[in-house]
Design an enzyme around this catalytic site. Structure first.
Site, PDB file in Angstrom:
ATOM      1  N   GLN A  17       0.777  -1.243   0.000  1.00 16.51           N
ATOM      2  CA  GLN A  17       0.000   0.000   0.000  1.00 16.51           C
ATOM      3  C   GLN A  17       0.811   1.299   0.000  1.00 16.51           C
ATOM      4  O   GLN A  17       0.493   2.233  -0.744  1.00 16.51           O
ATOM      5  CB  GLN A  17      -0.943   0.025   1.223  1.00 16.51           C
ATOM      6  N   GLU A 139       1.444  -1.166   8.128  1.00 13.50           N
ATOM      7  CA  GLU A 139       0.659  -0.026   8.610  1.00 13.50           C
ATOM      8  C   GLU A 139       0.580   0.099  10.139  1.00 13.50           C
ATOM      9  O   GLU A 139       0.966   1.102  10.720  1.00 13.50           O
ATOM     10  CB  GLU A 139      -0.764  -0.139   8.030  1.00 13.50           C
ATOM     11  N   ASP A 168       0.745   3.936   5.913  1.00 16.76           N
ATOM     12  CA  ASP A 168       0.969   3.590   4.508  1.00 16.76           C
ATOM     13  C   ASP A 168       0.652   4.760   3.581  1.00 16.76           C
ATOM     14  O   ASP A 168       1.535   5.328   2.942  1.00 16.76           O
ATOM     15  CB  ASP A 168       0.091   2.394   4.127  1.00 16.76           C
ATOM     16  N   GLY A 247      -7.003  20.389  19.193  1.00 18.84           N
ATOM     17  CA  GLY A 247      -6.651  21.804  19.174  1.00 18.84           C
ATOM     18  C   GLY A 247      -7.163  22.552  20.388  1.00 18.84           C
ATOM     19  O   GLY A 247      -7.526  21.959  21.404  1.00 18.84           O
ATOM     20  N   GLY A 248      -7.205  23.849  20.284  1.00 22.94           N
ATOM     21  CA  GLY A 248      -7.566  24.693  21.408  1.00 22.94           C
ATOM     22  C   GLY A 248      -9.065  24.897  21.586  1.00 22.94           C
ATOM     23  O   GLY A 248      -9.493  25.586  22.504  1.00 22.94           O
TER      24      GLY A 248
HETATM   25  N1  COA Z   1      11.952  -9.910  -9.561  1.00 27.81           N
HETATM   26  C1  COA Z   1      12.671 -10.637  -8.693  1.00 27.81           C
HETATM   27  N2  COA Z   1      12.625 -10.453  -7.362  1.00 27.81           N
HETATM   28  C2  COA Z   1      11.814  -9.493  -6.902  1.00 27.81           C
HETATM   29  C3  COA Z   1      11.041  -8.694  -7.752  1.00 27.81           C
HETATM   30  C4  COA Z   1      11.126  -8.933  -9.150  1.00 27.81           C
HETATM   31  N3  COA Z   1      10.415  -8.226 -10.018  1.00 27.81           N
HETATM   32  N4  COA Z   1      10.317  -7.830  -6.990  1.00 27.81           N
HETATM   33  C5  COA Z   1      10.636  -8.086  -5.708  1.00 27.81           C
HETATM   34  N5  COA Z   1      11.542  -9.088  -5.648  1.00 27.81           N
HETATM   35  C6  COA Z   1      12.159  -9.653  -4.454  1.00 27.81           C
HETATM   36  C7  COA Z   1      12.945  -8.655  -3.666  1.00 27.81           C
HETATM   37  O1  COA Z   1      14.182  -8.402  -4.295  1.00 27.81           O
HETATM   38  C8  COA Z   1      13.061  -9.363  -2.330  1.00 27.81           C
HETATM   39  O2  COA Z   1      14.094 -10.333  -2.413  1.00 27.81           O
HETATM   40  P1  COA Z   1      15.225 -10.556  -1.275  1.00 27.81           P
HETATM   41  O3  COA Z   1      14.529 -10.572   0.022  1.00 27.81           O
HETATM   42  O4  COA Z   1      15.814 -11.876  -1.663  1.00 27.81           O
HETATM   43  O5  COA Z   1      16.187  -9.439  -1.382  1.00 27.81           O
HETATM   44  C9  COA Z   1      11.760 -10.146  -2.262  1.00 27.81           C
HETATM   45  O6  COA Z   1      11.170 -10.068  -3.552  1.00 27.81           O
HETATM   46  C10 COA Z   1      10.727  -9.717  -1.255  1.00 27.81           C
HETATM   47  O7  COA Z   1      10.665  -8.338  -1.097  1.00 27.81           O
HETATM   48  P2  COA Z   1      10.203  -7.731   0.299  1.00 27.81           P
HETATM   49  O8  COA Z   1      10.077  -6.264   0.164  1.00 27.81           O
HETATM   50  O9  COA Z   1      11.114  -8.215   1.369  1.00 27.81           O
HETATM   51  O10 COA Z   1       8.738  -8.339   0.496  1.00 27.81           O
HETATM   52  P3  COA Z   1       8.070  -9.004   1.780  1.00 27.81           P
HETATM   53  O11 COA Z   1       6.735  -9.457   1.317  1.00 27.81           O
HETATM   54  O12 COA Z   1       8.908  -9.987   2.451  1.00 27.81           O
HETATM   55  O13 COA Z   1       7.879  -7.764   2.790  1.00 27.81           O
HETATM   56  C11 COA Z   1       7.064  -5.601   3.468  1.00 27.81           C
HETATM   57  C12 COA Z   1       6.830  -6.854   2.611  1.00 27.81           C
HETATM   58  C13 COA Z   1       5.981  -4.594   3.135  1.00 27.81           C
HETATM   59  C14 COA Z   1       6.966  -5.965   4.951  1.00 27.81           C
HETATM   60  C15 COA Z   1       8.461  -5.009   3.167  1.00 27.81           C
HETATM   61  O14 COA Z   1       8.578  -4.816   1.784  1.00 27.81           O
HETATM   62  C16 COA Z   1       8.763  -3.705   3.879  1.00 27.81           C
HETATM   63  O15 COA Z   1       9.021  -3.651   5.078  1.00 27.81           O
HETATM   64  N6  COA Z   1       8.752  -2.596   3.115  1.00 27.81           N
HETATM   65  C17 COA Z   1       9.104  -1.290   3.608  1.00 27.81           C
HETATM   66  C18 COA Z   1       8.033  -0.700   4.473  1.00 27.81           C
HETATM   67  C19 COA Z   1       6.693  -0.627   3.787  1.00 27.81           C
HETATM   68  O16 COA Z   1       6.537  -0.029   2.753  1.00 27.81           O
HETATM   69  N7  COA Z   1       5.709  -1.199   4.451  1.00 27.81           N
HETATM   70  C20 COA Z   1       4.319  -0.993   4.116  1.00 27.81           C
HETATM   71  C21 COA Z   1       3.790  -1.900   3.148  1.00 27.81           C
HETATM   72  S1  COA Z   1       2.122  -1.421   2.871  1.00 27.81           S
END
Ligand code: COA
Length: 415
Positions: A17, A139, A168, A247-248
């Protein structure tokens, strides 16, 4: 009509998101947003909370309007080569991977600068540099870590998260502003820069008034507009304030006619000082206009709950809309508690494009929230979110790949 961000190309590595809300805004202002997703799977929200089998969820469609989607395995050798072309081709890369994921892919800030010194790299992470910088965040974690949960809810209950997605969507908004500023600065500097927005920071920014109160509390040991005053005790940290206004001008949520069966038959009411006389007249308490116990804002503070009770006695005889109408005739600030059902049907929100009906190729028609920011010279037309990989061939051709090269990538499962 031309759009504000016409000609700006965004390499969109966002998912879930926070990041998608940012790039959706940029797309609404005219940027060409190319969303890169993994072949076969795509953004995880495509399949989360589905209401129609095998059709992109509302979660996805409502966060990814006006974008193009390409599939690309950015971890494969040939996928990386395509990604290099995309980095050269685009102005901004936006990502909200878990910390370090872009570096692990081989696309460090230094590498990106080598490929395209004008590129702006914008990231959302849960936390900024510090003890939690490597943590994944969603979030509600941000709401808790950014100060919103500890200050939301009632004094005798646990911390509460809010339905507004301040972690988010709030951080997405912050990032979008940072990107537009970096694009503006690039006009004179000629180079890109990194733009970072941490969700904890974004939430804390939106909780600014609570840090204000923390310092007031430390100095005065009491906060007279909080519901704990005068009977309750204050500790050392800002307490949860129930429905007190930030607020106030003290405010509270009060019942209206029908509250026994309708969970949203309530009104937010503000005892704004300049209209105290009018408030007293409307609710049938003219004696409070001159009574020294009620006549001044300071005198009213220890009696706020009694005052809200008297207002509520009056509002319980009116629907929230009748009460709103009558108070507004006297410039008394208040607002009805509107349900999502009521908002979805509200004609004025449809007229301004804040609620829009969108046609999706496999879902059909659905409602979405349109662009809440209105530019008179850059109107927003909300278009359907892309199907997974819908624009892969089109974008790769724009990068100069031939049909044969594209087919070879497909055969290798790179796209
Ligand atoms: N091709 C190949 N690999 C891809 C890719 C693509 N097109 N797109 C993503 N990937 C890979 C990434 O490189 C990553 O690989 P790695 O862990 O081996 O380096 C993997 O997919 C997973 O990415 P990640 O962001 O870790 O996803 P997740 O599902 O494990 O985590 C979140 C999700 C949201 C928790 C995390 O992305 C995060 O903390 N983001 C920052 C904060 C944020 O925006 N949070 C709010 C989300 S609404």
């Amino acid at each position: 009509m031309a759009k504000a961000l016409d000609g700006v190309r965004i390499l969109d590595f966002t998912h879930v998101q926070s990041g998608p809300t940012c790039t959706q805004l940029l797309a609404w202002f005219g940027a060409d947003v190319i969303k890169v997703e993994r072949a076969g799977a795509g953004d995880i929200t495509r399949e989360q909370l589905r209401d129609i089998p095998d059709v992109d969820s509302l979660y996805f469609t409502m966060l990814n309007h006006n974008k193009r989607s390409i599939t690309l395995d950015t971890k494969s050798k040939n996928g990386k080569a395509v990604l290099e072309k995309l980095v050269r081709h685009c102005d901004v890369l936006v990502e909200n991977f878990a910390p370090g994921a872009l570096d692990r892919m081989g696309f460090t800030w230094e590498r990106i600068q080598q490929l395209n010194p004008k590129m702006i790299v914008a990231s959302i992470k849960g936390f900024g540099p510090g003890p939690y910088e490597d943590c994944k965040v969603y979030e509600n974690v941000a709401q808790c870590a950014g100060g919103a949960a500890s200050t939301t809810g009632f004094d005798d209950g646990p911390p509460l998260v809010t339905g507004a997605q301040i972690g988010d969507s709030g951080t997405g908004l912050h990032l979008a502003l940072g990107i537009v500023c970096a694009l503006y600065q690039r006009k004179s500097s000629g180079r890109g820069q990194r733009v970072q927005a941490a969700m904890q920071d974004g939430v804390l920014n939106l909780c600014r008034v609570k840090l204000r109160d923390q310092q007031r509390l430390a100095r005065t040991k009491v906060m007279k507009e909080y519901p704990q005053y005068p009977k309750g005790k204050f500790g050392s940290a800002v307490p949860r304030a129930g429905n007190a206004s930030g607020g106030g001008q003290p405010g509270w949520i009060i019942k209206c006619k029908g509250w026994e069966t309708d969970p949203n038959a309530y009104l937010y009411f503000i005892t704004q000082a300049p209209v105290w006389k009018e408030i007293c007249n409307v609710i049938g308490k003219p004696e409070w206009i001159t009574d020294p116990d009620y006549a001044t804002p300071g005198a009213r503070l220890p009696r706020l709950m009694e005052i809200f009770g008297a207002v509520e006695k009056w509002t319980m005889t009116k629907t929230k809309f009748e009460a709103m109408d009558e108070f507004n005739q006297h410039d008394i600030p208040c607002g009805p508690i509107l349900s999502m059902e009521e908002l979805a049907a509200e004609p004025s929100l449809r007229a301004t494009g804040t609620i829009v009906e969108v046609d999706h190729p496999t879902r059909g028609k659905y409602l979405s929230v349109g662009n809440p920011i209105k530019l008179s010279d850059s109107p927003t037309e909300v278009r359907s979110s892309p199907l997974l990989g819908e624009h892969t061939d089109e974008v790769l051709a724009e990068l100069g790949l031939s049909a044969t090269e594209i087919e070879a990538l497909r055969a290798e499962n790179v796209i």
